[in-house]
Design an enzyme around this catalytic site. Structure first.
Site, PDB file in Angstrom:
ATOM      1  N   ASP A   1      -4.631  -5.904  -5.837  1.00  0.00           N
ATOM      2  CA  ASP A   1      -3.483  -6.809  -5.714  1.00  0.00           C
ATOM      3  C   ASP A   1      -3.956  -8.239  -5.504  1.00  0.00           C
ATOM      4  O   ASP A   1      -5.053  -8.472  -5.005  1.00  0.00           O
ATOM      5  CB  ASP A   1      -2.583  -6.400  -4.536  1.00  0.00           C
ATOM      6  CG  ASP A   1      -1.144  -6.872  -4.736  1.00  0.00           C
ATOM      7  OD1 ASP A   1      -0.265  -6.028  -5.014  1.00  0.00           O
ATOM      8  OD2 ASP A   1      -0.879  -8.095  -4.640  1.00  0.00           O
TER       9      ASP A   1
ATOM     10  N   LYS B   1       5.992   0.623 -13.804  1.00  0.00           N
ATOM     11  CA  LYS B   1       7.329   0.049 -13.594  1.00  0.00           C
ATOM     12  C   LYS B   1       7.528  -1.064 -14.615  1.00  0.00           C
ATOM     13  O   LYS B   1       6.624  -1.881 -14.824  1.00  0.00           O
ATOM     14  CB  LYS B   1       7.435  -0.539 -12.190  1.00  0.00           C
ATOM     15  CG  LYS B   1       8.771  -1.278 -11.993  1.00  0.00           C
ATOM     16  CD  LYS B   1       8.979  -1.723 -10.585  1.00  0.00           C
ATOM     17  CE  LYS B   1       8.129  -2.931 -10.264  1.00  0.00           C
ATOM     18  NZ  LYS B   1       8.206  -3.291  -8.856  1.00  0.00           N
TER      19      LYS B   1
ATOM     20  N   GLY C   1       0.792  -1.244   0.000  1.00  0.00           N
ATOM     21  CA  GLY C   1       0.000   0.000   0.000  1.00  0.00           C
ATOM     22  C   GLY C   1       0.821   1.289   0.000  1.00  0.00           C
ATOM     23  O   GLY C   1       0.267   2.371   0.149  1.00  0.00           O
TER      24      GLY C   1
ATOM     25  N   ASP D   1       2.950  -0.651 -10.148  1.00  0.00           N
ATOM     26  CA  ASP D   1       4.259  -1.061  -9.636  1.00  0.00           C
ATOM     27  C   ASP D   1       4.277  -2.590  -9.561  1.00  0.00           C
ATOM     28  O   ASP D   1       5.063  -3.184  -8.835  1.00  0.00           O
ATOM     29  CB  ASP D   1       4.428  -0.440  -8.226  1.00  0.00           C
ATOM     30  CG  ASP D   1       5.838  -0.576  -7.672  1.00  0.00           C
ATOM     31  OD1 ASP D   1       6.792  -0.609  -8.464  1.00  0.00           O
ATOM     32  OD2 ASP D   1       5.985  -0.641  -6.431  1.00  0.00           O
TER      33      ASP D   1
ATOM     34  N   ASP E   1      -6.720 -10.426  -9.510  1.00  0.00           N
ATOM     35  CA  ASP E   1      -5.746 -10.322 -10.603  1.00  0.00           C
ATOM     36  C   ASP E   1      -6.222  -9.241 -11.581  1.00  0.00           C
ATOM     37  O   ASP E   1      -7.302  -9.370 -12.163  1.00  0.00           O
ATOM     38  CB  ASP E   1      -5.704 -11.697 -11.284  1.00  0.00           C
ATOM     39  CG  ASP E   1      -4.682 -11.773 -12.381  1.00  0.00           C
ATOM     40  OD1 ASP E   1      -4.253 -10.721 -12.892  1.00  0.00           O
ATOM     41  OD2 ASP E   1      -4.322 -12.907 -12.753  1.00  0.00           O
TER      42      ASP E   1
ATOM     43  N   TRP F   1       2.455   2.918  -2.454  1.00  0.00           N
ATOM     44  CA  TRP F   1       2.115   3.867  -3.537  1.00  0.00           C
ATOM     45  C   TRP F   1       0.729   4.459  -3.284  1.00  0.00           C
ATOM     46  O   TRP F   1       0.497   5.630  -3.539  1.00  0.00           O
ATOM     47  CB  TRP F   1       2.145   3.164  -4.894  1.00  0.00           C
ATOM     48  CG  TRP F   1       3.503   3.107  -5.525  1.00  0.00           C
ATOM     49  CD1 TRP F   1       4.694   3.030  -4.871  1.00  0.00           C
ATOM     50  CD2 TRP F   1       3.808   3.122  -6.924  1.00  0.00           C
ATOM     51  NE1 TRP F   1       5.719   2.990  -5.770  1.00  0.00           N
ATOM     52  CE2 TRP F   1       5.216   3.032  -7.035  1.00  0.00           C
ATOM     53  CE3 TRP F   1       3.046   3.175  -8.089  1.00  0.00           C
ATOM     54  CZ2 TRP F   1       5.865   3.018  -8.282  1.00  0.00           C
ATOM     55  CZ3 TRP F   1       3.685   3.155  -9.323  1.00  0.00           C
ATOM     56  CH2 TRP F   1       5.082   3.085  -9.429  1.00  0.00           C
TER      57      TRP F   1
HETATM   58  C1  LIG Z   1       6.612  -4.387  -5.680  1.00  0.00           C
HETATM   59  S1  LIG Z   1       5.029  -4.896  -5.088  1.00  0.00           S
HETATM   60  C2  LIG Z   1       4.141  -3.388  -5.070  1.00  0.00           C
HETATM   61  C3  LIG Z   1       4.530  -2.454  -3.968  1.00  0.00           C
HETATM   62  C4  LIG Z   1       3.567  -1.300  -3.816  1.00  0.00           C
HETATM   63  N1  LIG Z   1       3.607  -0.412  -4.972  1.00  0.00           N
HETATM   64  C5  LIG Z   1       3.861  -0.474  -2.588  1.00  0.00           C
HETATM   65  O1  LIG Z   1       4.363   0.644  -2.722  1.00  0.00           O
HETATM   66  O2  LIG Z   1       3.549  -0.928  -1.481  1.00  0.00           O
HETATM   67  C6  LIG Z   1       4.368  -5.720  -6.490  1.00  0.00           C
HETATM   68  C7  LIG Z   1       2.973  -6.283  -6.287  1.00  0.00           C
HETATM   69  O3  LIG Z   1       2.423  -6.666  -7.557  1.00  0.00           O
HETATM   70  C8  LIG Z   1       1.433  -7.650  -7.274  1.00  0.00           C
HETATM   71  N2  LIG Z   1       0.980  -8.313  -8.511  1.00  0.00           N
HETATM   72  C9  LIG Z   1       1.726  -9.003  -9.397  1.00  0.00           C
HETATM   73  N3  LIG Z   1       0.949  -9.482 -10.395  1.00  0.00           N
HETATM   74  C10 LIG Z   1      -0.322  -9.055 -10.149  1.00  0.00           C
HETATM   75  C11 LIG Z   1      -1.578  -9.214 -10.818  1.00  0.00           C
HETATM   76  N4  LIG Z   1      -1.666  -9.894 -11.979  1.00  0.00           N
HETATM   77  N5  LIG Z   1      -2.695  -8.665 -10.267  1.00  0.00           N
HETATM   78  C12 LIG Z   1      -2.601  -7.980  -9.103  1.00  0.00           C
HETATM   79  N6  LIG Z   1      -1.434  -7.776  -8.431  1.00  0.00           N
HETATM   80  C13 LIG Z   1      -0.312  -8.313  -8.936  1.00  0.00           C
HETATM   81  C14 LIG Z   1       2.142  -8.561  -6.290  1.00  0.00           C
HETATM   82  O4  LIG Z   1       1.220  -9.356  -5.572  1.00  0.00           O
HETATM   83  C15 LIG Z   1       2.900  -7.538  -5.409  1.00  0.00           C
HETATM   84  O5  LIG Z   1       2.185  -7.257  -4.239  1.00  0.00           O
END
Ligand SMILES: C[S@@+](CC[C@H](N)C(=O)[O-])C[C@H]1O[C@@H](n2cnc3c(N)ncnc32)[C@H](O)[C@@H]1O
Length: 204
Positions: free
Chosen positions: A75, A157, A55, A117, A93, A57
């Site tokens: 997420d 990203k 959370g 991200d 998803d 961002w």
């Molecule tokens: C680097 S973290 C994000 C950090 C977040 N921006 C923060 O500042 O707290 C990447 C996230 O992308 C999510 N993710 C990856 N593929 C996804 C998808 N298809 N649908 C939803 N979330 C996804 C992962 O579960 C993970 O929590």
């Protein structure tokens, strides 16, 4: 004391700052720095945050949109609620149309900003991780097609790799201005890059 030591110190610095300022992740500073420089999110905006857990961002986006705006975090993982009535979360998803439908219902219309991200679970196999990241980037762009309003903004990203230029090319076709950048809080040696696209050209 070399580059690695400096990078680790910088990491530690953002980690400590995030703790002190009660941001949920060091990643918060990446969006904070991007938004300061490129002014992507403004007061009153509706923002869709893809891959939002835990959370960090979303916290920055909520500060930027203020009381009149809203942020929807999506997420695969559960996102712990924030003490902010303008924050909504969806566990699912974002490549799934049903989940996008839920986002659309929440914003009742179009969003001014989409931020992503999202990262795949890393396998350690570089080519595979790059491909998965590129696939998520592609899907984040599809989310823009679904629910970003005309002239809206997008922050993404993406990993630098064979697919990177193609991702940038696809984004350039849909937005007025596109910049690739690495905010100071992003680790120097990491493959992550940030694409800041403004002025979505809605075709339909
Ligand atoms: C680097 S973290 C994000 C950090 C977040 N921006 C923060 O500042 O707290 C990447 C996230 O992308 C999510 N993710 C990856 N593929 C996804 C998808 N298809 N649908 C939803 N979330 C996804 C992962 O579960 C993970 O929590």
């Amino acid at each position: 004391m070399g580059k690695k030591w400096n990078a680790e110190r910088k990491n530690e610095h953002y980690y400590k700052m995030a703790k002190k300022e009660q941001y949920r992740s060091r990643a918060s500073y990446k969006l904070l720095q991007l938004n300061k420089r490129f002014k992507v999110i403004k007061s009153g905006d509706k923002v869709v945050d893809l891959g939002a857990a835990p959370g960090g961002w979303s916290q920055i986006a909520l500060e930027a949109v203020g009381e009149e705006g809203m942020v929807i975090g999506v997420d695969l993982e559960w996102i712990r609620p924030l003490d902010d009535e303008n924050f909504y979360t969806i566990r699912g998803d974002f490549t799934n149309e049903e989940i996008l439908g839920q986002v659309k219902d929440l914003i009742s219309g179009m969003a001014q900003v989409v931020i992503s991200d999202a990262s795949p679970k890393l396998s350690g196999i570089k080519d595979m991780d790059n491909l998965r990241s590129a696939d998520l980037a592609d899907n984040a762009l599809k989310v823009c097609d679904h629910l970003l309003m005309h002239s809206g903004n997008f922050v993404l990203k993406a990993f630098q790799g064979a697919e990177f230029e193609n991702i940038v090319k696809n984004i350039k076709e849909r937005f007025k201005t596109v910049k690739t950048t690495k905010p100071p809080s992003s680790k120097k040696g990491s493959v992550e890059m940030y694409i800041v696209a403004k002025g979505f050209k809605r075709m339909f």
